[in-house]
Write a protein that holds these residues in place. Structure first.
Motif, PDB file in Angstrom:
ATOM      1  N   THR A  11       0.832  -1.207   0.000  1.00 29.32           N
ATOM      2  CA  THR A  11       0.000   0.000   0.000  1.00 29.32           C
ATOM      3  C   THR A  11       0.868   1.259   0.000  1.00 29.32           C
ATOM      4  O   THR A  11       0.608   2.212  -0.755  1.00 29.32           O
ATOM      5  CB  THR A  11      -0.924   0.000   1.233  1.00 29.32           C
ATOM      6  N   GLN A  14       1.269   4.034  -3.180  1.00 30.21           N
ATOM      7  CA  GLN A  14       0.977   5.456  -3.026  1.00 30.21           C
ATOM      8  C   GLN A  14       2.178   6.318  -3.414  1.00 30.21           C
ATOM      9  O   GLN A  14       2.025   7.328  -4.116  1.00 30.21           O
ATOM     10  CB  GLN A  14       0.542   5.753  -1.597  1.00 30.21           C
ATOM     11  N   PRO A  40      -5.208  -4.867  -5.031  1.00 29.79           N
ATOM     12  CA  PRO A  40      -4.610  -3.524  -5.040  1.00 29.79           C
ATOM     13  C   PRO A  40      -3.686  -3.358  -6.248  1.00 29.79           C
ATOM     14  O   PRO A  40      -2.781  -4.167  -6.460  1.00 29.79           O
ATOM     15  CB  PRO A  40      -3.806  -3.487  -3.735  1.00 29.79           C
TER      16      PRO A  40
END
Length: 303
Positions: free
Chosen positions: A186, A190, A251
């Motif tokens: 994650t 980003q 994701p």
């Protein structure tokens, strides 16, 4: 993306291979649909299609051009799907496991709503039953064609169909295990998006392992360092930006294109992260159908 020559599976793809891809353009949607349902992922499905098409290209001299191209490509793609499932840990025994002998058929075969209604359910089945149900009930292959493709007999295909349909009728909603959150991935996703959107290429390279691999579907396979990857995005003809998001719960990075008054998902990029560094990038920018085939696409609010 630049396309020059393709040698030994590494580098830009050669013009002859691109011409082959153009030839099979009309077959790709059905190939992708089949592989996606076999693997349970639109992204894994596209990876399998890519591998299958390159294998088919290398075997063109073995192809009997008096026969239809589609069954030949489907057989290669099917075998690639089985290889993928085996690598992912599906037991080989599941392929041939039977509740009854192949030569025995139930007196009253199960009745299902056919077509797209069952496509998202078949991943609960063992691979052979999954393939038979998809090929018969979704793609309308004959029993004889399916038997040849899955290397079985007509009786074996009938039995696999009956087992598969019975299981689907008895358990119409496969259990979807929730994905475990990966804080490392994650965070890297980003940072990658933020730096990519700023065109901070040096900052991006800090996130990427020195020997990272790159695959741009239909364009390039090799070391990232040997590709003009970032420069190609700078020259991309449409307005774009990246965002963190999910495709069917996985994701990923979403490539957004500017519409008349909003940004819409166009395609996607997969990152593989080890010890906070990206060691593999798979970019599907040339395959916008992947997004269209997904059951769900979401973009993170902060993107």
């Amino acid at each position: 993306m630049n396309n020059a020559e393709y040698t030994d599976g590494s580098g830009p793809f050669e013009a002859r291979y691109l011409a082959f891809l153009e030839t099979v353009t009309n077959l790709r949607p059905s190939l992708h649909r089949y592989c996606s349902r076999m693997t349970g992922s639109v992204l894994d499905g596209e990876d399998v299609v890519q591998d299958a098409l390159f294998e088919a290209y290398r075997k063109l001299d073995q192809y009997d051009d008096s026969r239809p191209l589609k069954p030949w490509l489907f057989r290669i793609a099917h075998n690639r799907c089985i290889d993928f499932l085996r690598r992912r840990g599906v037991r080989v025994e599941a392929e041939t496991a039977a509740l009854s002998p192949d030569s025995v058929e139930p007196a009253e075969p199960a009745v299902l709503g056919l077509g797209r209604a069952i496509e998202h359910l078949v991943t609960s089945l063992p691979p052979k039953e999954r393939a038979c149900v998809l090929l018969k009930d979704v793609f309308d292959y004959t029993l004889e064609e399916i038997a040849e493709l899955v290397e079985s007999t007509v009786g074996g295909v009938k039995a696999a169909l009956n087992r598969g349909r019975s299981k689907l009728a008895a358990s119409p909603s496969p259990v979807k295990l929730p994905r475990t959150a990966n804080p490392e991935l994650t965070q890297v996703l980003q940072l990658y998006v933020e730096r990519f959107n700023r065109r901070d290429w040096n900052g991006l390279r800090e996130l990427i392992a020195a020997d990272a691999r790159l695959r741009v579907a239909d364009a390039f396979a090799g070391k990232l360092i040997d590709s003009p990857y970032f420069g190609n995005y700078e020259r991309f003809p449409m307005p774009w930006k990246l965002a963190v998001g999910e495709v069917d719960g996985e994701p990923v990075i979403i490539i957004l294109q500017r519409g008349a008054d909003t940004w819409t998902p166009y395609s996607t990029v997969r990152l593989h992260v080890t010890e906070n560094h990206i060691d593999r990038i798979v970019d599907y920018v040339h395959c916008p159908w992947v997004i269209l085939a997904a059951a769900s696409v979401s973009v993170a609010a902060r993107s």
